[in-house]
Write a protein that holds these residues in place. Structure first.
Motif, PDB file in Angstrom:
ATOM      1  N   GLU A 168      17.867  95.872  23.551  1.00 23.22           N
ATOM      2  CA  GLU A 168      17.465  97.110  24.238  1.00 23.22           C
ATOM      3  C   GLU A 168      18.688  97.827  24.798  1.00 23.22           C
ATOM      4  O   GLU A 168      18.776  99.054  24.769  1.00 23.22           O
ATOM      5  N   GLU A 169      19.654  97.054  25.289  1.00 21.69           N
ATOM      6  CA  GLU A 169      20.865  97.676  25.835  1.00 21.69           C
ATOM      7  C   GLU A 169      21.615  98.449  24.744  1.00 21.69           C
ATOM      8  O   GLU A 169      22.130  99.543  24.984  1.00 21.69           O
ATOM      9  N   VAL A 170      21.664  97.854  23.551  1.00 24.74           N
ATOM     10  CA  VAL A 170      22.318  98.547  22.435  1.00 24.74           C
ATOM     11  C   VAL A 170      21.598  99.862  22.160  1.00 24.74           C
ATOM     12  O   VAL A 170      22.215 100.929  22.035  1.00 24.74           O
ATOM     13  N   VAL A 171      20.253  99.819  22.075  1.00 23.56           N
ATOM     14  CA  VAL A 171      19.489 101.032  21.767  1.00 23.56           C
ATOM     15  C   VAL A 171      19.637 102.055  22.898  1.00 23.56           C
ATOM     16  O   VAL A 171      19.762 103.257  22.665  1.00 23.56           O
ATOM     17  N   ASP A 172      19.685 101.583  24.141  1.00 23.48           N
ATOM     18  CA  ASP A 172      19.886 102.503  25.265  1.00 23.48           C
ATOM     19  C   ASP A 172      21.246 103.199  25.176  1.00 23.48           C
ATOM     20  O   ASP A 172      21.378 104.384  25.464  1.00 23.48           O
ATOM     21  N   ARG A 173      22.248 102.437  24.767  1.00 25.95           N
ATOM     22  CA  ARG A 173      23.558 103.088  24.604  1.00 25.95           C
ATOM     23  C   ARG A 173      23.542 104.089  23.469  1.00 25.95           C
ATOM     24  O   ARG A 173      24.176 105.143  23.546  1.00 25.95           O
ATOM     25  N   LEU A 174      22.811 103.760  22.424  1.00 22.93           N
ATOM     26  CA  LEU A 174      22.673 104.732  21.327  1.00 22.93           C
ATOM     27  C   LEU A 174      21.994 105.992  21.861  1.00 22.93           C
ATOM     28  O   LEU A 174      22.313 107.108  21.443  1.00 22.93           O
ATOM     29  N   GLY A 175      21.066 105.791  22.811  1.00 20.24           N
ATOM     30  CA  GLY A 175      20.373 106.927  23.426  1.00 20.24           C
ATOM     31  C   GLY A 175      21.317 107.820  24.201  1.00 20.24           C
ATOM     32  O   GLY A 175      21.075 109.014  24.352  1.00 20.24           O
ATOM     33  N   GLU A 176      22.398 107.234  24.703  1.00 20.63           N
ATOM     34  CA  GLU A 176      23.393 108.041  25.416  1.00 20.63           C
ATOM     35  C   GLU A 176      24.350 108.714  24.438  1.00 20.63           C
ATOM     36  O   GLU A 176      24.941 109.738  24.718  1.00 20.63           O
ATOM     37  N   LEU A 177      24.493 108.065  23.279  1.00 18.71           N
ATOM     38  CA  LEU A 177      25.480 108.509  22.287  1.00 18.71           C
ATOM     39  C   LEU A 177      24.940 109.630  21.395  1.00 18.71           C
ATOM     40  O   LEU A 177      25.661 110.540  21.019  1.00 18.71           O
ATOM     41  N   TYR A 178      23.659 109.531  21.059  1.00 21.47           N
ATOM     42  CA  TYR A 178      23.093 110.447  20.066  1.00 21.47           C
ATOM     43  C   TYR A 178      21.946 111.269  20.626  1.00 21.47           C
ATOM     44  O   TYR A 178      21.289 110.886  21.584  1.00 21.47           O
ATOM     45  N   TRP A 179      21.695 112.315  19.898  1.00 18.87           N
ATOM     46  CA  TRP A 179      20.599 113.225  20.183  1.00 18.87           C
ATOM     47  C   TRP A 179      19.278 112.453  20.082  1.00 18.87           C
ATOM     48  O   TRP A 179      19.008 111.801  19.076  1.00 18.87           O
ATOM     49  N   GLN A 180      18.489 112.517  21.124  1.00 14.52           N
ATOM     50  CA  GLN A 180      17.256 111.716  21.131  1.00 14.52           C
ATOM     51  C   GLN A 180      16.114 112.487  20.479  1.00 14.52           C
ATOM     52  O   GLN A 180      15.965 113.671  20.694  1.00 14.52           O
ATOM     53  N   ASP A 236      18.304 103.852  29.514  1.00 18.55           N
ATOM     54  CA  ASP A 236      19.195 103.502  30.611  1.00 18.55           C
ATOM     55  C   ASP A 236      19.679 102.056  30.428  1.00 18.55           C
ATOM     56  O   ASP A 236      18.965 101.099  30.730  1.00 18.55           O
ATOM     57  N   PRO A 237      20.922 101.902  29.922  1.00 20.68           N
ATOM     58  CA  PRO A 237      21.430 100.547  29.633  1.00 20.68           C
ATOM     59  C   PRO A 237      21.394  99.627  30.856  1.00 20.68           C
ATOM     60  O   PRO A 237      21.239  98.412  30.716  1.00 20.68           O
ATOM     61  N   ALA A 238      21.495 100.213  32.059  1.00 23.07           N
ATOM     62  CA  ALA A 238      21.545  99.376  33.263  1.00 23.07           C
ATOM     63  C   ALA A 238      20.227  98.653  33.518  1.00 23.07           C
ATOM     64  O   ALA A 238      20.201  97.627  34.199  1.00 23.07           O
ATOM     65  N   THR A 239      19.144  99.164  32.979  1.00 22.44           N
ATOM     66  CA  THR A 239      17.844  98.538  33.248  1.00 22.44           C
ATOM     67  C   THR A 239      17.289  97.784  32.033  1.00 22.44           C
ATOM     68  O   THR A 239      16.151  97.349  32.037  1.00 22.44           O
ATOM     69  N   ALA A 240      18.104  97.641  30.989  1.00 20.83           N
ATOM     70  CA  ALA A 240      17.610  96.984  29.769  1.00 20.83           C
ATOM     71  C   ALA A 240      17.290  95.510  30.024  1.00 20.83           C
ATOM     72  O   ALA A 240      18.007  94.831  30.756  1.00 20.83           O
ATOM     73  N   ASP A 241      16.224  95.023  29.392  1.00 15.17           N
ATOM     74  CA  ASP A 241      15.829  93.622  29.566  1.00 15.17           C
ATOM     75  C   ASP A 241      16.485  92.699  28.538  1.00 15.17           C
ATOM     76  O   ASP A 241      16.570  91.496  28.758  1.00 15.17           O
ATOM     77  N   THR A 242      16.885  93.221  27.410  1.00 11.80           N
ATOM     78  CA  THR A 242      17.501  92.384  26.380  1.00 11.80           C
ATOM     79  C   THR A 242      18.773  93.076  25.880  1.00 11.80           C
ATOM     80  O   THR A 242      18.959  94.280  26.098  1.00 11.80           O
ATOM     81  N   ARG A 243      19.604  92.312  25.181  1.00 15.24           N
ATOM     82  CA  ARG A 243      20.834  92.903  24.635  1.00 15.24           C
ATOM     83  C   ARG A 243      20.484  93.948  23.569  1.00 15.24           C
ATOM     84  O   ARG A 243      21.126  94.990  23.468  1.00 15.24           O
ATOM     85  N   ARG A 246      10.507  92.631  18.606  1.00 13.43           N
ATOM     86  CA  ARG A 246      10.183  91.785  19.759  1.00 13.43           C
ATOM     87  C   ARG A 246      11.034  92.177  20.978  1.00 13.43           C
ATOM     88  O   ARG A 246      10.553  92.195  22.100  1.00 13.43           O
ATOM     89  N   GLU A 247      12.284  92.541  20.740  1.00 15.05           N
ATOM     90  CA  GLU A 247      13.223  92.713  21.856  1.00 15.05           C
ATOM     91  C   GLU A 247      13.484  94.160  22.277  1.00 15.05           C
ATOM     92  O   GLU A 247      14.092  94.391  23.323  1.00 15.05           O
ATOM     93  N   VAL A 248      13.048  95.106  21.460  1.00 17.90           N
ATOM     94  CA  VAL A 248      13.230  96.519  21.830  1.00 17.90           C
ATOM     95  C   VAL A 248      11.847  97.078  22.188  1.00 17.90           C
ATOM     96  O   VAL A 248      10.906  96.904  21.419  1.00 17.90           O
ATOM     97  N   PRO A 249      11.718  97.742  23.350  1.00 19.90           N
ATOM     98  CA  PRO A 249      10.414  98.300  23.720  1.00 19.90           C
ATOM     99  C   PRO A 249       9.875  99.233  22.630  1.00 19.90           C
ATOM    100  O   PRO A 249      10.652  99.961  21.992  1.00 19.90           O
ATOM    101  N   ALA A 250       8.558  99.189  22.442  1.00 17.18           N
ATOM    102  CA  ALA A 250       7.918  99.907  21.333  1.00 17.18           C
ATOM    103  C   ALA A 250       8.343 101.373  21.244  1.00 17.18           C
ATOM    104  O   ALA A 250       8.637 101.872  20.159  1.00 17.18           O
ATOM    105  N   GLU A 251       8.410 102.048  22.390  1.00 10.63           N
ATOM    106  CA  GLU A 251       8.673 103.494  22.344  1.00 10.63           C
ATOM    107  C   GLU A 251      10.121 103.816  21.966  1.00 10.63           C
ATOM    108  O   GLU A 251      10.459 104.961  21.699  1.00 10.63           O
ATOM    109  N   LYS A 252      10.992 102.788  21.917  1.00  9.86           N
ATOM    110  CA  LYS A 252      12.398 103.051  21.564  1.00  9.86           C
ATOM    111  C   LYS A 252      12.737 102.638  20.125  1.00  9.86           C
ATOM    112  O   LYS A 252      13.859 102.829  19.674  1.00  9.86           O
ATOM    113  N   CYS A 253      11.774 102.031  19.429  1.00 14.98           N
ATOM    114  CA  CYS A 253      12.075 101.495  18.096  1.00 14.98           C
ATOM    115  C   CYS A 253      12.410 102.592  17.084  1.00 14.98           C
ATOM    116  O   CYS A 253      13.342 102.456  16.296  1.00 14.98           O
TER     117      CYS A 253
END
Ligand code: SF4
Length: 270
Positions: free
Chosen positions: A34-46, A25-32, A208-215
Protein backbone atom coordinates in the motif's frame (compact mmCIF):
# COMPACT_ATOMS: atom_id res chain seq x y z
CA UNK A 1 4.68 21.32 -7.49
CA UNK A 2 5.26 18.27 -9.62
CA UNK A 3 4.48 18.72 -13.28
CA UNK A 4 1.25 17.06 -14.37
CA UNK A 5 2.48 14.65 -16.99
CA UNK A 6 -0.80 13.04 -17.85
CA UNK A 7 -3.64 14.05 -20.17
CA UNK A 8 -6.33 16.39 -18.84
CA UNK A 9 -9.05 14.07 -20.08
CA UNK A 10 -9.65 11.02 -17.92
CA UNK A 11 -8.98 8.28 -20.43
CA UNK A 12 -10.07 5.61 -18.00
CA UNK A 13 -13.69 6.56 -17.60
CA UNK A 14 -13.93 8.68 -14.49
CA UNK A 15 -16.35 8.95 -11.61
CA UNK A 16 -19.35 8.79 -13.91
CA UNK A 17 -18.62 5.14 -14.58
CA UNK A 18 -18.68 4.15 -10.95
CA UNK A 19 -15.00 4.62 -10.21
CA UNK A 20 -14.08 5.31 -6.62
CA UNK A 21 -11.71 7.97 -5.37
CA UNK A 22 -9.01 7.17 -2.84
CA UNK A 23 -6.66 8.99 -0.49
CA UNK A 24 -2.99 8.32 -1.11
CA UNK A 25 -1.00 8.90 2.06
CA UNK A 26 2.15 6.76 2.50
CA UNK A 27 2.32 7.71 6.20
CA UNK A 28 -0.89 5.84 6.96
CA UNK A 29 -0.31 2.76 4.79
CA UNK A 30 -0.87 -0.60 6.49
CA UNK A 31 1.38 -2.67 4.23
CA UNK A 32 4.50 -2.07 2.15
CA UNK A 33 2.47 -2.73 -1.00
CA UNK A 34 0.00 0.00 0.00
CA UNK A 35 2.88 2.36 0.76
CA UNK A 36 4.26 1.79 -2.74
CA UNK A 37 0.85 2.53 -4.30
CA UNK A 38 0.44 5.61 -2.08
CA UNK A 39 3.77 6.92 -3.30
CA UNK A 40 2.69 6.29 -6.85
CA UNK A 41 -0.37 8.37 -5.95
CA UNK A 42 1.94 11.24 -5.09
CA UNK A 43 4.02 10.70 -8.21
CA UNK A 44 1.34 10.35 -10.87
CA UNK A 45 -1.92 11.82 -11.94
CA UNK A 46 -4.66 10.02 -10.04
CA UNK A 47 -7.60 8.58 -11.86
CA UNK A 48 -10.68 6.55 -11.21
CA UNK A 49 -11.95 3.75 -13.34
CA UNK A 50 -15.02 2.36 -14.93
CA UNK A 51 -17.63 3.44 -17.42
CA UNK A 52 -16.11 2.21 -20.63
CA UNK A 53 -18.18 -0.02 -22.83
CA UNK A 54 -17.20 -3.58 -21.89
CA UNK A 55 -16.98 -5.02 -25.39
CA UNK A 56 -14.93 -2.08 -26.70
CA UNK A 57 -12.72 -2.54 -23.68
CA UNK A 58 -12.30 -6.26 -24.40
CA UNK A 59 -11.39 -5.48 -28.01
CA UNK A 60 -8.90 -2.82 -26.87
CA UNK A 61 -7.23 -5.20 -24.41
CA UNK A 62 -6.95 -8.03 -26.95
CA UNK A 63 -5.30 -5.61 -29.40
CA UNK A 64 -2.82 -4.56 -26.72
CA UNK A 65 -1.65 -8.11 -25.96
CA UNK A 66 2.10 -8.51 -26.53
CA UNK A 67 2.53 -4.99 -27.82
CA UNK A 68 2.78 -1.39 -26.62
CA UNK A 69 -0.10 1.07 -26.28
CA UNK A 70 1.63 3.17 -28.90
CA UNK A 71 1.26 0.36 -31.43
CA UNK A 72 -2.18 -0.85 -30.40
CA UNK A 73 -3.97 2.51 -30.14
CA UNK A 74 -3.86 3.26 -33.91
CA UNK A 75 -5.08 -0.30 -34.56
CA UNK A 76 -7.98 0.27 -32.18
CA UNK A 77 -8.84 3.61 -33.78
CA UNK A 78 -8.77 2.05 -37.25
CA UNK A 79 -10.98 -0.82 -36.07
CA UNK A 80 -13.55 1.49 -34.51
CA UNK A 81 -13.59 3.70 -37.59
CA UNK A 82 -14.18 0.78 -39.92
CA UNK A 83 -16.45 -1.43 -37.82
CA UNK A 84 -17.92 0.80 -35.11
CA UNK A 85 -19.84 4.06 -35.08
CA UNK A 86 -23.04 5.60 -33.82
CA UNK A 87 -25.81 3.05 -33.40
CA UNK A 88 -23.65 0.11 -34.55
CA UNK A 89 -23.32 -2.97 -32.36
CA UNK A 90 -19.55 -3.56 -32.51
CA UNK A 91 -19.95 -7.25 -31.63
CA UNK A 92 -22.32 -7.75 -34.56
CA UNK A 93 -20.11 -5.98 -37.03
CA UNK A 94 -16.95 -7.82 -35.87
CA UNK A 95 -18.72 -11.19 -35.95
CA UNK A 96 -19.64 -10.47 -39.56
CA UNK A 97 -16.19 -9.14 -40.49
CA UNK A 98 -14.04 -10.79 -43.09
CA UNK A 99 -10.96 -12.03 -41.26
CA UNK A 100 -8.36 -10.82 -43.76
CA UNK A 101 -9.93 -7.35 -43.91
CA UNK A 102 -10.00 -7.14 -40.13
CA UNK A 103 -6.37 -8.32 -39.95
CA UNK A 104 -5.35 -5.60 -42.36
CA UNK A 105 -7.25 -2.96 -40.38
CA UNK A 106 -5.47 -3.85 -37.14
CA UNK A 107 -2.04 -4.52 -38.64
CA UNK A 108 -0.41 -1.77 -36.52
CA UNK A 109 -0.97 -3.89 -33.40
CA UNK A 110 1.21 -6.84 -34.53
CA UNK A 111 0.14 -10.52 -34.48
CA UNK A 112 -2.77 -9.25 -36.53
CA UNK A 113 -3.78 -12.60 -38.06
CA UNK A 114 -4.05 -14.24 -34.67
CA UNK A 115 -5.71 -11.21 -33.07
CA UNK A 116 -8.26 -10.85 -35.87
CA UNK A 117 -9.28 -14.50 -35.38
CA UNK A 118 -9.61 -14.00 -31.63
CA UNK A 119 -11.66 -10.81 -32.11
CA UNK A 120 -14.11 -12.56 -34.45
CA UNK A 121 -14.40 -15.52 -32.04
CA UNK A 122 -14.98 -13.19 -29.10
CA UNK A 123 -17.61 -11.20 -31.02
CA UNK A 124 -19.41 -14.44 -31.95
CA UNK A 125 -19.24 -15.60 -28.34
CA UNK A 126 -20.73 -12.33 -27.07
CA UNK A 127 -23.62 -12.61 -29.54
CA UNK A 128 -24.28 -16.27 -28.71
CA UNK A 129 -24.08 -15.84 -24.95
CA UNK A 130 -25.58 -12.39 -24.48
CA UNK A 131 -27.24 -11.36 -27.74
CA UNK A 132 -25.52 -7.99 -28.09
CA UNK A 133 -22.55 -5.90 -26.98
CA UNK A 134 -24.93 -3.86 -24.80
CA UNK A 135 -26.14 -6.97 -22.96
CA UNK A 136 -22.52 -8.06 -22.43
CA UNK A 137 -21.78 -4.61 -21.02
CA UNK A 138 -24.63 -4.98 -18.52
CA UNK A 139 -23.33 -8.43 -17.51
CA UNK A 140 -19.81 -7.07 -16.82
CA UNK A 141 -21.15 -4.12 -14.83
CA UNK A 142 -23.79 -5.92 -12.81
CA UNK A 143 -22.67 -9.51 -12.13
CA UNK A 144 -20.33 -10.48 -9.30
CA UNK A 145 -16.69 -9.80 -10.36
CA UNK A 146 -15.69 -13.46 -9.83
CA UNK A 147 -18.51 -14.67 -12.09
CA UNK A 148 -17.50 -12.17 -14.78
CA UNK A 149 -13.86 -13.17 -14.49
CA UNK A 150 -14.55 -16.92 -14.67
CA UNK A 151 -16.88 -16.44 -17.64
CA UNK A 152 -14.34 -14.35 -19.55
CA UNK A 153 -11.55 -16.84 -18.85
CA UNK A 154 -13.50 -19.55 -20.67
CA UNK A 155 -13.09 -17.67 -23.94
CA UNK A 156 -10.18 -18.48 -26.22
CA UNK A 157 -7.69 -15.62 -26.34
CA UNK A 158 -8.80 -14.13 -23.02
CA UNK A 159 -6.26 -14.56 -20.23
CA UNK A 160 -6.29 -13.28 -16.64
CA UNK A 161 -4.88 -9.86 -17.51
CA UNK A 162 -7.45 -9.26 -20.24
CA UNK A 163 -10.29 -10.38 -17.96
CA UNK A 164 -9.08 -8.12 -15.16
CA UNK A 165 -8.69 -5.11 -17.45
CA UNK A 166 -12.30 -5.52 -18.61
CA UNK A 167 -13.45 -5.74 -14.98
CA UNK A 168 -11.46 -2.69 -14.05
CA UNK A 169 -11.90 -0.35 -17.01
CA UNK A 170 -15.46 -1.28 -17.93
CA UNK A 171 -16.90 -2.39 -14.63
CA UNK A 172 -14.99 0.05 -12.44
CA UNK A 173 -14.61 -2.84 -10.01
CA UNK A 174 -12.56 -2.12 -6.95
CA UNK A 175 -10.15 -4.75 -5.70
CA UNK A 176 -8.95 -5.81 -9.16
CA UNK A 177 -5.18 -5.40 -9.70
CA UNK A 178 -4.33 -6.71 -13.18
CA UNK A 179 -0.78 -8.02 -13.45
CA UNK A 180 1.10 -7.35 -16.66
CA UNK A 181 4.80 -7.79 -17.29
CA UNK A 182 5.72 -4.51 -15.50
CA UNK A 183 3.66 -5.25 -12.39
CA UNK A 184 5.00 -8.81 -12.33
CA UNK A 185 8.60 -7.58 -12.43
CA UNK A 186 8.32 -4.58 -10.06
CA UNK A 187 6.61 -6.23 -7.08
CA UNK A 188 8.99 -9.21 -7.14
CA UNK A 189 12.00 -6.84 -7.30
CA UNK A 190 10.57 -4.85 -4.41
CA UNK A 191 10.35 -8.09 -2.42
CA UNK A 192 6.60 -7.67 -1.90
CA UNK A 193 5.77 -10.81 -3.89
CA UNK A 194 7.95 -13.97 -3.76
CA UNK A 195 10.74 -13.93 -6.39
CA UNK A 196 9.35 -16.97 -8.21
CA UNK A 197 5.68 -15.92 -8.04
CA UNK A 198 3.76 -16.22 -11.31
CA UNK A 199 1.30 -13.55 -12.50
CA UNK A 200 -1.61 -15.01 -10.53
CA UNK A 201 0.42 -15.22 -7.33
CA UNK A 202 1.54 -11.60 -7.65
CA UNK A 203 -2.08 -10.59 -8.25
CA UNK A 204 -3.19 -12.45 -5.13
CA UNK A 205 -0.55 -10.70 -2.98
CA UNK A 206 -1.48 -7.25 -4.32
CA UNK A 207 -5.23 -7.74 -4.04
CA UNK A 208 -4.74 -8.87 -0.45
CA UNK A 209 -2.36 -6.09 0.59
CA UNK A 210 -3.59 -3.06 -1.36
CA UNK A 211 -6.98 -1.58 -0.38
CA UNK A 212 -9.65 -2.32 -3.00
CA UNK A 213 -10.19 1.31 -4.02
CA UNK A 214 -6.47 1.75 -4.82
CA UNK A 215 -5.96 -1.35 -6.97
CA UNK A 216 -7.02 0.17 -10.29
CA UNK A 217 -4.78 3.18 -9.93
CA UNK A 218 -2.03 0.88 -8.61
CA UNK A 219 -2.16 -1.12 -11.83
CA UNK A 220 -1.85 1.76 -14.29
CA UNK A 221 0.56 3.80 -12.15
CA UNK A 222 2.82 0.76 -11.69
CA UNK A 223 3.01 0.34 -15.45
CA UNK A 224 4.05 3.94 -15.81
CA UNK A 225 6.56 3.53 -12.99
CA UNK A 226 7.91 0.42 -14.73
CA UNK A 227 8.47 2.40 -17.90
CA UNK A 228 10.04 5.42 -16.23
CA UNK A 229 12.02 4.01 -13.32
CA UNK A 230 12.02 0.26 -12.78
CA UNK A 231 12.60 -0.76 -16.39
CA UNK A 232 13.35 -4.37 -17.30
CA UNK A 233 17.02 -3.94 -18.24
CA UNK A 234 18.08 -0.66 -16.70
CA UNK A 235 16.32 0.13 -13.41
CA UNK A 236 16.98 3.68 -12.16
CA UNK A 237 18.81 2.47 -9.02
CA UNK A 238 21.43 0.57 -11.01
CA UNK A 239 23.71 3.58 -11.36
CA UNK A 240 22.32 5.96 -8.78
CA UNK A 241 20.90 4.61 -5.50
CA UNK A 242 18.89 7.82 -5.01
CA UNK A 243 17.36 7.91 -8.47
CA UNK A 244 14.32 5.78 -7.60
CA UNK A 245 11.48 7.16 -5.42
CA UNK A 246 10.88 3.64 -4.04
CA UNK A 247 14.54 3.08 -3.10
CA UNK A 248 13.95 2.86 0.67
CA UNK A 249 11.04 0.41 0.22
CA UNK A 250 12.81 -1.92 -2.19
CA UNK A 251 14.76 -5.17 -1.70
CA UNK A 252 16.24 -4.87 -5.25
CA UNK A 253 15.76 -8.58 -5.84
CA UNK A 254 17.81 -9.50 -8.92
CA UNK A 255 19.29 -6.00 -9.27
CA UNK A 256 23.03 -5.72 -8.52
CA UNK A 257 24.31 -2.10 -8.55
CA UNK A 258 27.84 -3.32 -7.59
CA UNK A 259 28.25 -5.23 -10.85
CA UNK A 260 25.62 -3.46 -12.98
CA UNK A 261 23.87 -6.78 -13.51
CA UNK A 262 20.10 -7.35 -13.68
CA UNK A 263 18.41 -10.76 -13.64
CA UNK A 264 14.82 -11.91 -13.28
CA UNK A 265 13.99 -12.06 -9.53
CA UNK A 266 13.32 -15.80 -9.92
CA UNK A 267 17.01 -16.23 -10.82
CA UNK A 268 18.33 -13.88 -8.12
CA UNK A 269 20.79 -14.94 -5.49
CA UNK A 270 19.87 -12.21 -2.96
S1 SF4 B 1 14.97 0.67 -6.25
FE1 SF4 B 1 15.51 -0.20 -8.26
S2 SF4 B 1 14.63 -2.25 -8.32
FE2 SF4 B 1 13.64 -1.11 -6.65
S3 SF4 B 1 11.79 -0.22 -7.54
FE3 SF4 B 1 13.40 1.32 -7.74
S4 SF4 B 1 14.30 0.97 -9.76
FE4 SF4 B 1 13.11 -0.88 -9.24
Amino acid sequence: MAEDREPAVNISGGDAGGGVTAEFDPATADTRAEEVVDRLGELYWQKTYGGRDAFTCLVRTILSQNTSDKASQPAHDALVERYGGEGVDLAESLAAAEQSALAETISAAGLYNQKSEVLIDVAEWVLEEFGSAAAFDAFVKEEAPETVRETLLEVRGVGPKTADCVLLFAGGRAGVFPVDTHVHRIYRRLGIAPPDADHEEVRAVLEREVPAEKCGFGHTASIQFGREYCTARNPACLEDPDACPMGDLCDQVGVYPETGEVVDPADASN
